[in-house]
Design an enzyme around this catalytic site. Structure first.
Site, PDB file in Angstrom:
ATOM      1  N   LYS A  20       0.667   5.694   8.094  1.00 64.34           N
ATOM      2  CA  LYS A  20       1.278   5.935   6.776  1.00 64.34           C
ATOM      3  C   LYS A  20       0.213   6.024   5.690  1.00 64.34           C
ATOM      4  CE  LYS A  20       1.955   2.251   4.752  1.00 64.34           C
ATOM      5  NZ  LYS A  20       1.330   1.338   3.809  1.00 64.34           N
TER       6      LYS A  20
ATOM      7  N   SER B 114       0.874  -1.182   0.000  1.00 63.84           N
ATOM      8  CA  SER B 114       0.000   0.000   0.000  1.00 63.84           C
ATOM      9  C   SER B 114       0.903   1.222   0.000  1.00 63.84           C
ATOM     10  CB  SER B 114      -0.863   0.041   1.253  1.00 63.84           C
ATOM     11  OG  SER B 114      -1.580  -1.145   1.406  1.00 63.84           O
TER      12      SER B 114
ATOM     13  N   LYS C 290      -7.237   1.718  -2.570  1.00 66.62           N
ATOM     14  CA  LYS C 290      -6.779   1.297  -1.235  1.00 66.62           C
ATOM     15  C   LYS C 290      -6.847   2.463  -0.236  1.00 66.62           C
ATOM     16  CE  LYS C 290      -4.689  -1.081   2.012  1.00 66.62           C
ATOM     17  NZ  LYS C 290      -5.394  -2.100   2.793  1.00 66.62           N
TER      18      LYS C 290
HETATM   19  P1  NAD Z   1       5.603  -5.887   7.560  1.00 65.43           P
HETATM   20  O1  NAD Z   1       6.328  -4.726   8.132  1.00 65.43           O
HETATM   21  O2  NAD Z   1       5.186  -7.017   8.448  1.00 65.43           O
HETATM   22  O3  NAD Z   1       6.437  -6.559   6.333  1.00 65.43           O
HETATM   23  C1  NAD Z   1       7.230  -5.839   5.432  1.00 65.43           C
HETATM   24  C2  NAD Z   1       8.410  -6.709   5.051  1.00 65.43           C
HETATM   25  O4  NAD Z   1       9.201  -6.040   4.045  1.00 65.43           O
HETATM   26  C3  NAD Z   1       9.350  -6.987   6.226  1.00 65.43           C
HETATM   27  O5  NAD Z   1       9.585  -8.381   6.335  1.00 65.43           O
HETATM   28  C4  NAD Z   1      10.617  -6.219   5.871  1.00 65.43           C
HETATM   29  O6  NAD Z   1      11.792  -6.837   6.372  1.00 65.43           O
HETATM   30  C5  NAD Z   1      10.574  -6.249   4.358  1.00 65.43           C
HETATM   31  N1  NAD Z   1      11.351  -5.201   3.670  1.00 65.43           N
HETATM   32  C6  NAD Z   1      11.374  -3.879   3.928  1.00 65.43           C
HETATM   33  N2  NAD Z   1      12.170  -3.242   3.039  1.00 65.43           N
HETATM   34  C7  NAD Z   1      12.651  -4.190   2.204  1.00 65.43           C
HETATM   35  C8  NAD Z   1      13.509  -4.160   1.058  1.00 65.43           C
HETATM   36  N3  NAD Z   1      14.025  -3.007   0.610  1.00 65.43           N
HETATM   37  N4  NAD Z   1      13.781  -5.326   0.430  1.00 65.43           N
HETATM   38  C9  NAD Z   1      13.256  -6.501   0.884  1.00 65.43           C
HETATM   39  N5  NAD Z   1      12.434  -6.592   1.951  1.00 65.43           N
HETATM   40  C10 NAD Z   1      12.136  -5.446   2.597  1.00 65.43           C
HETATM   41  O7  NAD Z   1       4.339  -5.264   6.809  1.00 65.43           O
HETATM   42  P2  NAD Z   1       2.981  -6.006   6.372  1.00 65.43           P
HETATM   43  O8  NAD Z   1       1.990  -5.886   7.479  1.00 65.43           O
HETATM   44  O9  NAD Z   1       3.297  -7.327   5.768  1.00 65.43           O
HETATM   45  O10 NAD Z   1       2.477  -4.980   5.242  1.00 65.43           O
HETATM   46  C11 NAD Z   1       3.047  -4.931   3.936  1.00 65.43           C
HETATM   47  C12 NAD Z   1       2.209  -3.962   3.101  1.00 65.43           C
HETATM   48  O11 NAD Z   1       0.857  -4.450   3.041  1.00 65.43           O
HETATM   49  C13 NAD Z   1       2.130  -2.541   3.689  1.00 65.43           C
HETATM   50  O12 NAD Z   1       2.147  -1.592   2.657  1.00 65.43           O
HETATM   51  C14 NAD Z   1       0.806  -2.549   4.421  1.00 65.43           C
HETATM   52  O13 NAD Z   1       0.269  -1.238   4.539  1.00 65.43           O
HETATM   53  C15 NAD Z   1      -0.020  -3.449   3.520  1.00 65.43           C
HETATM   54  N6  NAD Z   1      -1.146  -4.130   4.185  1.00 65.43           N
HETATM   55  C16 NAD Z   1      -0.973  -4.723   5.403  1.00 65.43           C
HETATM   56  C17 NAD Z   1      -2.073  -5.358   5.993  1.00 65.43           C
HETATM   57  C18 NAD Z   1      -1.977  -5.998   7.360  1.00 65.43           C
HETATM   58  O14 NAD Z   1      -3.027  -6.299   7.962  1.00 65.43           O
HETATM   59  N7  NAD Z   1      -0.778  -6.242   7.876  1.00 65.43           N
HETATM   60  C19 NAD Z   1      -3.328  -5.400   5.363  1.00 65.43           C
HETATM   61  C20 NAD Z   1      -3.437  -4.839   4.091  1.00 65.43           C
HETATM   62  C21 NAD Z   1      -2.334  -4.190   3.510  1.00 65.43           C
END
Ligand code: NAD
Length: 301
Positions: free
Chosen positions: A240, A97, A172
């Site tokens: 964010k 997102s 989104k």
């Molecule tokens: P998270 O922080 O758990 O996971 C993000 C992952 O990306 C981490 O494992 C981190 O180490 C990795 N990362 C960061 N920078 C990196 C890079 N340059 N190269 C490789 N890996 C990298 O976040 P999440 O909850 O999994 O969310 C991911 C996305 O999905 C976000 O944009 C969030 O807003 C969206 N989202 C999350 C949810 C939820 O319920 N968690 C629901 C819908 C959408």
């Protein structure tokens, strides 16, 4: 031949989404800056890679699932990033997102190399990612969307093409405004009912079948009453999203008064050290003002 898939970003959402693709029979190459989830998926059959570039070199389609705009830019356009390894005809599907204008910028860099891109953010949280029942909102060329629909359906129950590149992100943002306002409102309601001496569990049972019922109420009220704020969806990520919504709204001349207020609450919760908590902890902001805790008095079981 099914496409070879790369997956970059194996956090709360990315790891179960990648796992579902493997279970559906796709061959997967995975990367994260953290070693732990890479090793975990490698033990289940994925090929580990040490950079986004390496992932792209070995695959046809690279999915990214990263926290925010800067992370997608870094992982795709940065040194050793996905675009360095991508070939003409490769496809990038960014399911993070992020700000829609950044998706459009990344796509224009990719296009110069003959690489197609979809922006495909999701809703449904960790449970939806695990169950493969996410709502996926996709922007980009319809023809590219059609080619990848079967694969996206492995991760989502509803997969909708909403327009050109960036349209997924705009959708989104609309989604996140509705979820944030809903959690804030149900928090105020439960705090008021608790302060009035009612059992919030009983109030929840009474209202859930009426117009006040919602997916947000079903998912978040039980967490609040059990005092379980383990993410789920982190407060810092929702802050964010609302920040991106407000920036976008400013550009478009759209006032978003309630979104702005909830974004301030989320910022305050981050300052209180709650940024890694689930967004259901918005309730604690209202509880602090009222000096009451929403806790069920009904014994479980
Ligand atoms: P998270 O922080 O758990 O996971 C993000 C992952 O990306 C981490 O494992 C981190 O180490 C990795 N990362 C960061 N920078 C990196 C890079 N340059 N190269 C490789 N890996 C990298 O976040 P999440 O909850 O999994 O969310 C991911 C996305 O999905 C976000 O944009 C969030 O807003 C969206 N989202 C999350 C949810 C939820 O319920 N968690 C629901 C819908 C959408």
């Amino acid at each position: 031949m099914p496409p070879k898939i790369g997956f970059v970003g194996l956090g709360i959402m990315g790891k179960p989404m990648a796992r579902n693709l493997m279970k559906a029979g796709y061959s997967l190459t995975v990367h994260d800056v953290r070693a732990e989830p890479v090793e975990e998926l490698a033990s289940e059959g994925a090929a580990p890679a040490s950079s986004g570039r390496e992932v792209a070199e070995r695959t046809d389609v690279v999915i990214t699932m990263l926290p925010d705009s800067a992370d997608s830019e870094q992982a795709i356009l940065g040194p050793n990033g996905v675009l360095e390894g991508a070939r003409k005809g490769s496809v990038i599907i960014d399911m993070s997102s992020i700000a829609p204008l950044v998706s459009q910028k990344i796509a224009s860099f990719a296009a110069r190399q003959g690489v197609e891109m979809l922006d495909a953010p999701v809703s449904g949280g960790e449970p939806g990612a695990i169950a493969g029942t996410l709502a996926i909102m996709v922007g980009g060329k319809k023809e590219v969307f059609d080619r990848h629909l079967d694969m996206l359906k492995v991760m989502g129950k509803s997969v909708v093409h909403v327009g050109d590149i960036g349209a997924g992100g705009f959708t989104k943002l609309a989604n996140q405004i509705m979820v944030a306002a809903n959690i804030e409102a149900l928090s105020e309601a439960l705090v008021l009912a608790t302060k009035a001496g009612l059992d919030p569990q009983v109030v929840f049972q009474a209202v859930r079948g009426g117009l006040a019922g919602s997916n947000a109420l079903e998912a978040k009220a039980p967490m609040i009453m059990a005092r379980n704020f383990k993410a789920g969806f982190r407060i810092r990520l929702h802050q964010k999203d609302l920040h991106n919504a407000l920036l976008t709204a400013k550009e478009l001349g759209v006032p978003l008064p309630v979104t702005s207020l909830v974004q301030q609450m989320l910022g305050a919760l981050i300052n209180q050290g709650k940024g890694e908590n689930d967004h259901s902890a918005i309730c604690t902001f209202i509880e602090d003002l009222a000096k009451v805790e929403v806790r069920s008095r009904t014994p479980r079981g």
